[in-house]
Write a protein that holds these residues in place. Structure first.
Motif, PDB file in Angstrom:
ATOM      1  N   SER A 222     -20.219 -13.109 -32.917  1.00 55.86           N
ATOM      2  CA  SER A 222     -20.005 -14.181 -31.940  1.00 55.86           C
ATOM      3  C   SER A 222     -18.799 -15.056 -32.283  1.00 55.86           C
ATOM      4  N   ALA A 223     -18.022 -14.632 -33.301  1.00 54.54           N
ATOM      5  CA  ALA A 223     -16.944 -15.492 -33.806  1.00 54.54           C
ATOM      6  C   ALA A 223     -15.950 -15.884 -32.704  1.00 54.54           C
ATOM      7  N   ALA A 224     -15.564 -14.919 -31.866  1.00 50.52           N
ATOM      8  CA  ALA A 224     -14.546 -15.203 -30.850  1.00 50.52           C
ATOM      9  C   ALA A 224     -15.073 -16.228 -29.850  1.00 50.52           C
ATOM     10  N   GLU A 225     -16.293 -16.014 -29.397  1.00 54.71           N
ATOM     11  CA  GLU A 225     -16.908 -16.906 -28.417  1.00 54.71           C
ATOM     12  C   GLU A 225     -17.080 -18.327 -29.005  1.00 54.71           C
ATOM     13  N   VAL A 226     -17.539 -18.363 -30.240  1.00 54.05           N
ATOM     14  CA  VAL A 226     -17.801 -19.664 -30.872  1.00 54.05           C
ATOM     15  C   VAL A 226     -16.481 -20.413 -31.113  1.00 54.05           C
ATOM     16  N   PHE A 227     -15.460 -19.681 -31.520  1.00 57.80           N
ATOM     17  CA  PHE A 227     -14.176 -20.345 -31.764  1.00 57.80           C
ATOM     18  C   PHE A 227     -13.662 -20.980 -30.466  1.00 57.80           C
ATOM     19  N   THR A 228     -13.770 -20.238 -29.384  1.00 58.06           N
ATOM     20  CA  THR A 228     -13.332 -20.758 -28.083  1.00 58.06           C
ATOM     21  C   THR A 228     -14.144 -22.005 -27.718  1.00 58.06           C
ATOM     22  N   ALA A 229     -15.449 -21.937 -27.955  1.00 54.21           N
ATOM     23  CA  ALA A 229     -16.306 -23.092 -27.659  1.00 54.21           C
ATOM     24  C   ALA A 229     -15.937 -24.282 -28.568  1.00 54.21           C
TER      25      ALA A 229
ATOM     26  N   ARG B 260      -4.825 -20.019 -23.300  1.00 58.36           N
ATOM     27  CA  ARG B 260      -3.968 -18.901 -23.768  1.00 58.36           C
ATOM     28  C   ARG B 260      -3.668 -19.016 -25.251  1.00 58.36           C
ATOM     29  N   GLY B 261      -3.448 -20.279 -25.689  1.00 61.96           N
ATOM     30  CA  GLY B 261      -3.174 -20.511 -27.111  1.00 61.96           C
ATOM     31  C   GLY B 261      -4.383 -20.135 -27.956  1.00 61.96           C
ATOM     32  N   THR B 262      -5.557 -20.500 -27.478  1.00 61.94           N
ATOM     33  CA  THR B 262      -6.780 -20.176 -28.229  1.00 61.94           C
ATOM     34  C   THR B 262      -6.918 -18.664 -28.366  1.00 61.94           C
ATOM     35  N   GLU B 263      -6.644 -17.957 -27.272  1.00 62.33           N
ATOM     36  CA  GLU B 263      -6.720 -16.478 -27.316  1.00 62.33           C
ATOM     37  C   GLU B 263      -5.712 -15.894 -28.292  1.00 62.33           C
ATOM     38  N   ALA B 264      -4.493 -16.450 -28.247  1.00 62.93           N
ATOM     39  CA  ALA B 264      -3.436 -15.934 -29.142  1.00 62.93           C
ATOM     40  C   ALA B 264      -3.820 -16.172 -30.605  1.00 62.93           C
ATOM     41  N   LEU B 265      -4.368 -17.341 -30.877  1.00 60.82           N
ATOM     42  CA  LEU B 265      -4.753 -17.646 -32.256  1.00 60.82           C
ATOM     43  C   LEU B 265      -5.887 -16.720 -32.702  1.00 60.82           C
TER      44      LEU B 265
ATOM     45  N   ARG C  87      -6.450 -13.724 -31.612  1.00 57.18           N
ATOM     46  CA  ARG C  87      -5.918 -12.372 -31.859  1.00 57.18           C
ATOM     47  C   ARG C  87      -5.297 -12.304 -33.253  1.00 57.18           C
ATOM     48  N   ALA C  88      -4.642 -13.410 -33.665  1.00 56.97           N
ATOM     49  CA  ALA C  88      -3.927 -13.395 -34.949  1.00 56.97           C
ATOM     50  C   ALA C  88      -4.861 -13.539 -36.143  1.00 56.97           C
ATOM     51  N   VAL C  89      -5.911 -14.361 -36.017  1.00 55.96           N
ATOM     52  CA  VAL C  89      -6.714 -14.661 -37.218  1.00 55.96           C
ATOM     53  C   VAL C  89      -8.200 -14.341 -37.050  1.00 55.96           C
ATOM     54  N   GLY C  90      -8.600 -13.972 -35.833  1.00 60.61           N
ATOM     55  CA  GLY C  90     -10.022 -13.776 -35.540  1.00 60.61           C
ATOM     56  C   GLY C  90     -10.560 -12.455 -36.073  1.00 60.61           C
ATOM     57  N   PRO C  91     -11.765 -12.069 -35.592  1.00 59.94           N
ATOM     58  CA  PRO C  91     -12.475 -10.928 -36.175  1.00 59.94           C
ATOM     59  C   PRO C  91     -11.707  -9.609 -36.117  1.00 59.94           C
ATOM     60  N   ASP C  92     -10.816  -9.454 -35.117  1.00 59.57           N
ATOM     61  CA  ASP C  92     -10.119  -8.163 -35.012  1.00 59.57           C
ATOM     62  C   ASP C  92      -8.850  -8.095 -35.857  1.00 59.57           C
ATOM     63  N   ALA C  93      -8.468  -9.230 -36.441  1.00 59.27           N
ATOM     64  CA  ALA C  93      -7.232  -9.222 -37.247  1.00 59.27           C
ATOM     65  C   ALA C  93      -7.541  -8.639 -38.622  1.00 59.27           C
ATOM     66  N   GLU C  94      -6.614  -7.825 -39.107  1.00 67.01           N
ATOM     67  CA  GLU C  94      -6.806  -7.214 -40.432  1.00 67.01           C
ATOM     68  C   GLU C  94      -6.122  -8.090 -41.466  1.00 67.01           C
ATOM     69  N   LEU C  95      -6.872  -8.952 -42.079  1.00 69.47           N
ATOM     70  CA  LEU C  95      -6.275  -9.883 -43.044  1.00 69.47           C
ATOM     71  C   LEU C  95      -6.953  -9.739 -44.408  1.00 69.47           C
ATOM     72  N   SER C  96      -6.228 -10.135 -45.427  1.00 70.83           N
ATOM     73  CA  SER C  96      -6.760 -10.044 -46.792  1.00 70.83           C
ATOM     74  C   SER C  96      -7.841 -11.097 -47.015  1.00 70.83           C
ATOM     75  N   PRO C  97      -8.676 -10.900 -48.021  1.00 72.13           N
ATOM     76  CA  PRO C  97      -9.685 -11.913 -48.335  1.00 72.13           C
ATOM     77  C   PRO C  97      -9.047 -13.279 -48.537  1.00 72.13           C
ATOM     78  N   GLY C  98      -9.709 -14.272 -47.976  1.00 68.34           N
ATOM     79  CA  GLY C  98      -9.177 -15.640 -48.053  1.00 68.34           C
ATOM     80  C   GLY C  98      -9.666 -16.414 -46.853  1.00 68.34           C
ATOM     81  N   SER C  99      -9.061 -17.568 -46.624  1.00 69.23           N
ATOM     82  CA  SER C  99      -9.536 -18.328 -45.466  1.00 69.23           C
ATOM     83  C   SER C  99      -8.390 -18.797 -44.585  1.00 69.23           C
ATOM     84  N   VAL C 100      -8.704 -18.848 -43.303  1.00 70.62           N
ATOM     85  CA  VAL C 100      -7.817 -19.458 -42.314  1.00 70.62           C
ATOM     86  C   VAL C 100      -8.574 -20.668 -41.825  1.00 70.62           C
ATOM     87  N   GLU C 101      -7.986 -21.841 -42.053  1.00 72.80           N
ATOM     88  CA  GLU C 101      -8.698 -23.081 -41.736  1.00 72.80           C
ATOM     89  C   GLU C 101      -7.943 -23.797 -40.632  1.00 72.80           C
TER      90      GLU C 101
END
Ligand SMILES: Cc1cc2nc3c(=O)[nH]c(=O)nc-3n(C[C@H](O)[C@H](O)[C@H](O)COP(=O)(O)OP(=O)(O)OC[C@H]3O[C@@H](n4cnc5c(N)ncnc54)[C@H](O)[C@@H]3O)c2cc1C
Length: 492
Positions: free
Chosen positions: A255-262, A363-368, A370-384
């Motif tokens: 639910s990460a994408a939905e919750v982030f938008t909310a 649109r900005g929320t969607e772009a962000l 895409r970059a850092v949400g569940p589908d982004a392939e990122l190394s262990p760590g945090s995006v705050e």
């Protein structure tokens, strides 16, 4: 410590000091005068004036005292002064200014910019006294105190300091870079509520700064970090709060994408009593991580509300409607705020970078996402992503060098580098990520969130508004014309 004791100890030290070092320590003559009268200044003058508080390479505690919390940068200073009083700082700066060495100031090493190689490192960690005036609701904080020291002195009196997400951070480094606290949307930046500063400038003079005493320098040090000298103490307002309503709501990856938008929509509706941040944390797939988090992404929303519990619950309703898997929001004593944020407590190599976002539309929320949400392939760590606005948006009555106040969110990437060979790939990954979200960013940054990669003049200047940067440069030129205080995010 009683100022008389300090003076007595200083005189004792100085009795055994040769002419040149003593004169420098007391500021009795000019540096050139000392050099002429007593031969060239020498590093040994430091030892003679400050005794056991000085460490040179090879001394027993040298390695321990040069260490920093962020192990990404290793200092190799020519000498370390372990300051125990403002006078020690004055003495060290006078002697080293005559030697022409660059000067670094460190309390904990959480916010390191450059290695203090070939420099004097003033380690402030022992200058950590805090006194609270409960009637005025203020604290006097010495230059090496951590927020934990301030909390320990203030919380029993029912007062809360504007600390950040960990009490292990140095109060002065944090305040002098702004200070985004967990009560910030109600309080403003920590730098906004400072009443006075004691600063040792590169000429070795201890100056008292306030809205009435040297107002230009008072403006500059609240934002300019160690560029104008070493801060030996500052006075700051506390908030009359013994408890806040705080905690974290966590959500599953599904639910990460939905919750982030909310969450983004929710930030536009909350009062200034609510301060919050949202983070995407990717846990490594390693045995030290608890099995339920191992190798997973978790979305967490941390909240702090300083008002009545009923108001907080009402404001939190839309987030709770998103069905969190955990909800730890409860009344928390100020002394226990570290349990909410669970910041790192052990030193390690952390690669970080940051940016500011003016606003996030759909649109900005969607772009962000895409970059850092569940589908982004990122190394262990945090995006705050921290919510700003509220009092963060207002310049204080006595302005300071903290700008970019129209930004509504601060973005911060932090990746632990488990081995040195991971540092470069992580830096590359963060640069690519910043480029990807570039259209959302203002181009500005907060001085406190400048990382080890952000030491070029262009990067440092992004920490300030253009007109403020010009003013900082002018003040720097007049206070530190030789740029002795350059082992930092340097204003040059
Ligand atoms: C885990 C973690 C959590 C953080 N959380 C927050 C947060 O919630 N909010 C926020 O705003 N920031 C936060 N920060 C950033 C932090 O505020 C800055 O990195 C700050 O500079 C750390 O100060 P320090 O004294 O602990 O670190 P140090 O590395 O010791 O100092 C960093 C710089 O601060 C300056 N400085 C330190 N002491 C003095 C002094 N006495 N006189 C003059 N200059 C001095 C110097 O320029 C020095 O290079 C966090 C950082 C980390 C690593």
């Amino acid at each position: 410590m009683d100022p008389n004791d300090v003076e007595m100890r200083r005189r004792t030290v100085l009795r055994s000091v040769p002419m040149g070092a003593a004169a420098l320590a007391l500021g009795a003559v000019t540096h050139e005068g000392v050099a002429a009268a007593a031969g060239r200044p020498s590093p040994e003058d430091l030892r003679e004036a400050l005794g056991h508080k000085v460490l040179f390479p090879g001394d027993k505690r040298y390695d321990e005292e040069r260490a920093a919390f962020n192990t990404l940068v290793q200092h190799h200073p020519k000498a370390i002064v372990l300051a125990e009083s403002s006078q020690d700082v004055e003495t060290a700066v006078r002697i080293v200014a005559a030697l022409g060495w660059p000067i670094a100031v460190q309390a904990t090493g959480h916010g390191i910019g450059l290695p203090a190689d070939g420099a004097l490192l003033i380690n402030m960690r022992k200058l950590n006294g805090v006194s609270v005036d409960p009637r005025a609701g203020t604290a006097r904080v010495q230059g090496g105190a951590k927020w934990g020291d301030v909390v320990a002195a203030a919380a029993p009196l029912g007062l809360a300091p504007p600390a950040g997400t960990t009490s292990h951070v140095g109060a002065t480094g944090y305040m002098s870079g702004g200070g985004v606290s967990f009560i910030g949307r109600a309080y403003g930046y920590a730098a906004d509520r400072v009443r006075a500063v004691e600063l040792v400038t590169p000429d070795g003079r201890r100056r008292h700064l306030s809205p009435h005493d040297e107002p230009g320098l008072f403006w500059a040090v609240r934002g300019g970090k160690s560029n104008f000298g070493a801060i030996t103490s500052f006075d700051i307002d506390l908030l009359p709060k013994s408890h806040v309503y705080a905690g974290e709501l966590t959500f599953p990856v599904e639910s990460a994408a939905e919750v982030f938008t909310a969450y983004v929509a929710w930030t536009a509706t909350v009062s200034d009593e609510m301060t919050s941040l949202v983070s995407f944390t990717r846990y490594p797939d390693t045995p030290e991580v608890p099995p339920q988090q191992r190798g997973k992404l978790v979305l967490g929303i941390k909240v702090v509300h300083i008002g009545a519990r009923a108001d907080a619950d009402r404001e939190l309703r839309p987030l709770r409607a998103q069905r969190p898997i955990t909800d730890s929001v409860a009344e928390v004593p100020i002394a226990r705020m570290d349990t909410v944020f669970q910041g790192p407590t052990e030193p390690g190599a952390i690669v970080s970078s940051s940016g500011l976002i003016r606003r996030l539309d759909a649109r900005g929320t969607e772009a962000l996402l895409r970059a850092v949400g569940p589908d982004a392939e990122l190394s262990p760590g945090s995006v705050e992503i921290r919510q700003l606005g509220g009092r963060f948006a207002h310049r204080p009555a006595t302005p300071n060098a903290i700008g970019h106040r129209d930004a509504l969110f601060a973005l911060f990437f932090a990746n632990p580098a488990p081995t040195p060979d991971r540092v470069e790939p992580l830096e590359r990954e963060q640069r690519a990520l910043l480029a990807r979200v570039g259209p959302l960013l203002t181009g500005g940054r907060l001085p406190n969130f400048l990382g080890t990669e952000d030491t070029t003049p262009a990067a440092v200047s992004s920490g300030y508004e253009p007109a403020d940067w010009e003013r900082l440069l002018r003040i720097k030129r007049s206070v530190d014309p030789r740029n002795l205080f350059r082992i930092n995010h340097n204003i040059r």
